[in-house]
Design a protein around this motif. Sequence first.
Motif, mmCIF file in Angstrom:
data_model
loop_
_atom_site.group_PDB
_atom_site.id
_atom_site.type_symbol
_atom_site.label_atom_id
_atom_site.label_comp_id
_atom_site.label_asym_id
_atom_site.label_seq_id
_atom_site.Cartn_x
_atom_site.Cartn_y
_atom_site.Cartn_z
ATOM 1 N N GLY A 101 39.220 52.996 39.705
ATOM 2 C CA GLY A 101 37.957 52.732 39.027
ATOM 3 C C GLY A 101 37.844 51.316 38.499
ATOM 4 N N ALA A 102 38.935 50.771 37.980
ATOM 5 C CA ALA A 102 38.910 49.398 37.468
ATOM 6 C C ALA A 102 38.658 48.410 38.606
ATOM 7 N N GLU A 157 27.412 41.591 40.952
ATOM 8 C CA GLU A 157 26.318 41.288 40.028
ATOM 9 C C GLU A 157 26.373 39.835 39.545
ATOM 10 N N LEU A 173 32.027 45.554 41.514
ATOM 11 C CA LEU A 173 30.628 45.631 41.053
ATOM 12 C C LEU A 173 30.280 44.436 40.166
ATOM 13 N N TRP A 174 31.210 44.034 39.298
ATOM 14 C CA TRP A 174 30.976 42.870 38.435
ATOM 15 C C TRP A 174 30.838 41.603 39.278
ATOM 16 N N ILE A 202 43.822 49.133 37.602
ATOM 17 C CA ILE A 202 43.784 48.790 36.185
ATOM 18 C C ILE A 202 44.930 47.842 35.804
ATOM 19 N N ILE A 218 37.005 49.072 41.370
ATOM 20 C CA ILE A 218 35.590 49.229 41.725
ATOM 21 C C ILE A 218 34.718 48.484 40.713
ATOM 22 N N GLN A 219 35.047 48.591 39.434
ATOM 23 C CA GLN A 219 34.286 47.871 38.409
ATOM 24 C C GLN A 219 34.340 46.370 38.646
ATOM 25 N N LEU A 220 35.502 45.857 39.032
ATOM 26 C CA LEU A 220 35.622 44.429 39.321
ATOM 27 C C LEU A 220 34.730 44.058 40.497
#
Length: 108
Positions: free
Chosen positions: A53-54, A64, A60-61, A21, A56-58
């Motif tokens: 988690g941040a 996509e 995934l972003w 994060i 992982i979100q990056l």
Amino acid sequence: MNTRPEHPNDDRLILSGDLTIYTVAETLNRLRPHLGEHPTGELDLSGITELDGAGIQLLLWLRETARLRGITLRLSAHGSVVDEVLDLLQLGDLFDPGSADAAVGDEA
């Protein structure tokens, strides 16, 4: 978080340090131009020392965004930290360099 191409004209970016994060916004700012300049690319994740988690979100972003833009983006060379988090979240198959879905943009 450090991002650098392996060679000056290379499509491979090496990520090292923390992907958390606290670093994800800076990392995203460094990755955006690279995504715009290269129709294919590879992110080497072996140097990641911490992933939350941040981070992982990056990932995934990025996956996509590459898919939507038709960019082939490969996530490669997972280190033990990345493997541990992906296994914990059961995302290993999604980001496994050997899986059919690992090469984003190759999907129909």
